[in-house]
Design a protein around this motif. Structure first.
Motif, PDB file in Angstrom:
ATOM      1  N   ARG A 224      31.503  46.698  37.080  1.00 23.33           N
ATOM      2  CA  ARG A 224      32.182  45.408  37.758  1.00 23.33           C
ATOM      3  C   ARG A 224      32.492  46.139  39.171  1.00 23.33           C
ATOM      4  O   ARG A 224      33.023  47.176  39.101  1.00 23.33           O
ATOM      5  CB  ARG A 224      33.197  45.036  36.898  1.00 23.33           C
ATOM      6  CG  ARG A 224      33.854  43.934  37.637  1.00 23.33           C
ATOM      7  CD  ARG A 224      34.878  43.081  36.609  1.00 23.33           C
ATOM      8  NE  ARG A 224      35.838  43.856  36.141  1.00 23.33           N
ATOM      9  CZ  ARG A 224      36.595  43.400  35.318  1.00 23.33           C
ATOM     10  NH1 ARG A 224      36.938  42.159  34.803  1.00 23.33           N
ATOM     11  NH2 ARG A 224      37.442  44.284  34.531  1.00 23.33           N
ATOM     12  N   VAL A 229      32.451  50.293  33.653  1.00 27.55           N
ATOM     13  CA  VAL A 229      33.428  49.424  32.910  1.00 27.55           C
ATOM     14  C   VAL A 229      33.505  50.150  31.605  1.00 27.55           C
ATOM     15  O   VAL A 229      32.833  50.242  30.666  1.00 27.55           O
ATOM     16  CB  VAL A 229      33.111  47.920  32.305  1.00 27.55           C
ATOM     17  CG1 VAL A 229      34.216  47.341  31.449  1.00 27.55           C
ATOM     18  CG2 VAL A 229      33.082  46.940  33.732  1.00 27.55           C
ATOM     19  N   THR A 231      36.495  49.672  29.422  1.00 25.50           N
ATOM     20  CA  THR A 231      37.402  49.080  28.650  1.00 25.50           C
ATOM     21  C   THR A 231      36.544  47.998  27.666  1.00 25.50           C
ATOM     22  O   THR A 231      37.224  46.978  27.545  1.00 25.50           O
ATOM     23  CB  THR A 231      38.442  48.365  29.637  1.00 25.50           C
ATOM     24  OG1 THR A 231      37.672  47.400  30.587  1.00 25.50           O
ATOM     25  CG2 THR A 231      39.055  49.319  30.208  1.00 25.50           C
ATOM     26  N   GLN A 233      35.963  46.197  24.662  1.00 23.81           N
ATOM     27  CA  GLN A 233      36.654  45.999  23.293  1.00 23.81           C
ATOM     28  C   GLN A 233      35.972  45.733  22.381  1.00 23.81           C
ATOM     29  O   GLN A 233      34.739  45.100  22.306  1.00 23.81           O
ATOM     30  CB  GLN A 233      37.761  45.014  23.550  1.00 23.81           C
ATOM     31  CG  GLN A 233      38.742  45.016  24.714  1.00 23.81           C
ATOM     32  CD  GLN A 233      39.613  43.909  25.053  1.00 23.81           C
ATOM     33  OE1 GLN A 233      39.141  42.951  24.887  1.00 23.81           O
ATOM     34  NE2 GLN A 233      40.888  44.239  25.305  1.00 23.81           N
ATOM     35  N   TYR A 235      34.305  43.722  19.574  1.00 22.95           N
ATOM     36  CA  TYR A 235      34.092  42.240  18.949  1.00 22.95           C
ATOM     37  C   TYR A 235      33.268  42.244  17.887  1.00 22.95           C
ATOM     38  O   TYR A 235      32.119  42.557  17.885  1.00 22.95           O
ATOM     39  CB  TYR A 235      33.326  41.810  20.355  1.00 22.95           C
ATOM     40  CG  TYR A 235      33.004  40.128  20.326  1.00 22.95           C
ATOM     41  CD1 TYR A 235      33.779  39.154  19.905  1.00 22.95           C
ATOM     42  CD2 TYR A 235      31.551  39.952  20.327  1.00 22.95           C
ATOM     43  CE1 TYR A 235      33.571  37.984  19.797  1.00 22.95           C
ATOM     44  CE2 TYR A 235      31.310  38.421  20.061  1.00 22.95           C
ATOM     45  CZ  TYR A 235      32.034  37.570  19.644  1.00 22.95           C
ATOM     46  OH  TYR A 235      31.730  36.342  19.603  1.00 22.95           O
ATOM     47  N   THR A 267      38.739  51.260  22.996  1.00 25.04           N
ATOM     48  CA  THR A 267      37.804  50.931  24.162  1.00 25.04           C
ATOM     49  C   THR A 267      36.733  51.892  24.135  1.00 25.04           C
ATOM     50  O   THR A 267      36.831  52.877  23.943  1.00 25.04           O
ATOM     51  CB  THR A 267      38.639  50.581  25.508  1.00 25.04           C
ATOM     52  OG1 THR A 267      39.137  51.666  25.948  1.00 25.04           O
ATOM     53  CG2 THR A 267      39.751  49.577  25.321  1.00 25.04           C
ATOM     54  N   GLN A 291      32.878  42.111  24.876  1.00 21.46           N
ATOM     55  CA  GLN A 291      34.458  41.574  25.158  1.00 21.46           C
ATOM     56  C   GLN A 291      35.068  42.735  25.958  1.00 21.46           C
ATOM     57  O   GLN A 291      35.256  43.831  25.710  1.00 21.46           O
ATOM     58  CB  GLN A 291      35.114  41.658  23.985  1.00 21.46           C
ATOM     59  CG  GLN A 291      36.349  41.169  23.936  1.00 21.46           C
ATOM     60  CD  GLN A 291      37.112  40.796  22.655  1.00 21.46           C
ATOM     61  OE1 GLN A 291      36.980  39.530  22.425  1.00 21.46           O
ATOM     62  NE2 GLN A 291      37.366  41.431  21.995  1.00 21.46           N
ATOM     63  N   VAL A 292      35.689  41.985  27.237  1.00 22.77           N
ATOM     64  CA  VAL A 292      36.640  42.701  28.193  1.00 22.77           C
ATOM     65  C   VAL A 292      37.838  41.953  28.292  1.00 22.77           C
ATOM     66  O   VAL A 292      37.776  40.890  28.516  1.00 22.77           O
ATOM     67  CB  VAL A 292      35.943  42.991  29.333  1.00 22.77           C
ATOM     68  CG1 VAL A 292      37.015  43.900  30.168  1.00 22.77           C
ATOM     69  CG2 VAL A 292      34.845  44.014  29.148  1.00 22.77           C
ATOM     70  N   GLU A 293      38.903  42.586  28.192  1.00 19.66           N
ATOM     71  CA  GLU A 293      40.233  41.901  28.682  1.00 19.66           C
ATOM     72  C   GLU A 293      40.361  40.646  27.609  1.00 19.66           C
ATOM     73  O   GLU A 293      40.945  39.558  28.127  1.00 19.66           O
ATOM     74  CB  GLU A 293      40.448  41.532  29.662  1.00 19.66           C
ATOM     75  CG  GLU A 293      40.460  42.860  30.738  1.00 19.66           C
ATOM     76  CD  GLU A 293      40.642  42.635  32.102  1.00 19.66           C
ATOM     77  OE1 GLU A 293      40.463  41.506  32.570  1.00 19.66           O
ATOM     78  OE2 GLU A 293      40.574  43.585  32.831  1.00 19.66           O
ATOM     79  N   GLY A 294      40.013  40.600  26.469  1.00 19.18           N
ATOM     80  CA  GLY A 294      40.060  39.305  25.426  1.00 19.18           C
ATOM     81  C   GLY A 294      38.773  38.371  25.557  1.00 19.18           C
ATOM     82  O   GLY A 294      38.965  37.464  24.957  1.00 19.18           O
ATOM     83  N   HIS A 297      31.540  37.998  26.830  1.00 20.88           N
ATOM     84  CA  HIS A 297      30.579  37.555  27.846  1.00 20.88           C
ATOM     85  C   HIS A 297      29.240  37.725  27.563  1.00 20.88           C
ATOM     86  O   HIS A 297      29.091  38.553  26.394  1.00 20.88           O
ATOM     87  CB  HIS A 297      30.810  38.432  29.266  1.00 20.88           C
ATOM     88  CG  HIS A 297      32.309  38.427  29.800  1.00 20.88           C
ATOM     89  ND1 HIS A 297      32.866  37.604  30.594  1.00 20.88           N
ATOM     90  CD2 HIS A 297      33.336  39.283  29.422  1.00 20.88           C
ATOM     91  CE1 HIS A 297      34.046  37.779  30.899  1.00 20.88           C
ATOM     92  NE2 HIS A 297      34.220  38.888  30.052  1.00 20.88           N
TER      93      HIS A 297
END
Length: 310
Positions: A224, A229, A231, A233, A235, A267, A291-294, A297
């Motif tokens: 990004r 990235v 982080t 998460q 999923y 993460t 998944q990133v920050e909840g 995508h």
């Protein structure tokens, strides 16, 4: 916003569905060709069934049944004693409603007990026949009737394939499928080979090659604003999910990352590695959920078995 998030908003009264687009060339789909709220009865021969063998991360080796030169496992509306009967869904673009269905056992009774696979009792994959409009969602089960349902609206017309991926209690996993025609302006496209995608501001790339008849290692990298990235998460029990569909018949392959299972709160990133097995040469449409920050995508890629990603 990702597909799951939009469906959540729709469930609150707003309809906005995620669609992956590769291009457009407009024509009209006749309404009389698509009976509203009813799926086609046709049984479609598919390949690369999700074999759900044991693997890392508590995930499965979804390609264990495939081997060079052998016939691919068939995914249809009926398999292993289970049937996906007609599915109810909105019949035209912009029509608000619900997508609902039941799974029937060999005696014709609705299945109400399931064994979770990747933290869910059932995974629903919906994609248009040209590879656009991909959604990976999780409907809710009414255990009294055996009916699965989820708020639904179509963003574009065309013929869609619905995959129900599940394991009934005490039985092996199975993937059943049907198709549905959605009336309205239809813009079919021809997916072009692509190894990079933008997913809600994330720059996602895929590296590796698909070799028919053998395990192929694919590495997905998430960045990004030019930075890796780190982080990502967990999923559904993994750092990412990859679905591959063979262009033409939408033969189905669902794989998960290599490596150890995520621990709570952990993460990872920017790379996620997959081991995939395609049984035949051809072009494959790939969809990577992360998944990133909840927020979840989806990035879409197109690979040919004769083309190396770079």
């Amino acid at each position: 916003m990702n597909a799951a998030g939009r469906l959540g908003l729709y469930g609150a009264g707003l309809a906005a569905a995620f669609a992956v687009a590769f291009g457009a060339a407009a024509l009209v789909a006749p309404r009389d060709a698509a009976p509203q709220n009813t799926m086609h009865e046709e049984e479609t021969e598919m390949g690369q069934h999700d074999a759900h063998g044991s693997g890392a991360q508590g995930s499965m080796d979804h390609s264990a049944h495939a081997a060079a030169g052998e016939s691919l496992a068939g995914v249809s509306l009926s398999a292993r004693g289970y049937t996906l009967p007609p599915v109810s869904a909105p019949g035209a673009v912009g029509e608000l409603g619900a997508l609902s269905f039941r799974i029937l056992d060999a005696a014709g009774a609705p299945v109400t007990a399931y064994t979770p696979q990747h933290e869910k009792d059932l995974h629903l994959i919906v994609v248009r026949s040209d590879g656009t409009g991909f959604r990976h969602v999780h409907p809710v089960l009414d255990t009294a009737t055996g009916t699965w349902s989820i708020p639904w609206a179509w963003d574009a017309a065309g013929t869609y394939r619905v995959f129900a991926d599940f394991a009934a209690a005490g039985a092996d996993p199975v993937t059943l499928t049907r198709t549905i025609d959605v009336a309205g302006l239809f813009a079919p496209v021809v997916p072009a080979t692509s190894t990079r995608a933008n997913a809600d501001g994330f720059d996602v790339s895929i590296d590796g090659s698909l070799e028919p008849g053998s395990a192929s290692v694919l590495t997905v990298t998430v960045r990004r604003d030019g930075a890796p990235v780190t982080t990502l998460q967990p999923y559904l029990g993994a750092y990412g999910h990859l679905v591959a569909l063979r262009e033409g018949d939408l033969a189905y392959l669902h794989v998960h990352p290599e490596g150890a299972a995520p621990t709570p709160g952990a993460t990872s990133g920017p790379d996620v590695r997959f081991s995939a097995h395609v049984g035949t040469e051809g072009r494959y449409l790939l969809y990577f959920d992360f998944q990133v920050e909840g927020a979840v995508h989806t990035a879409a890629f197109v690979l040919d078995t004769t083309t190396r990603a770079h």
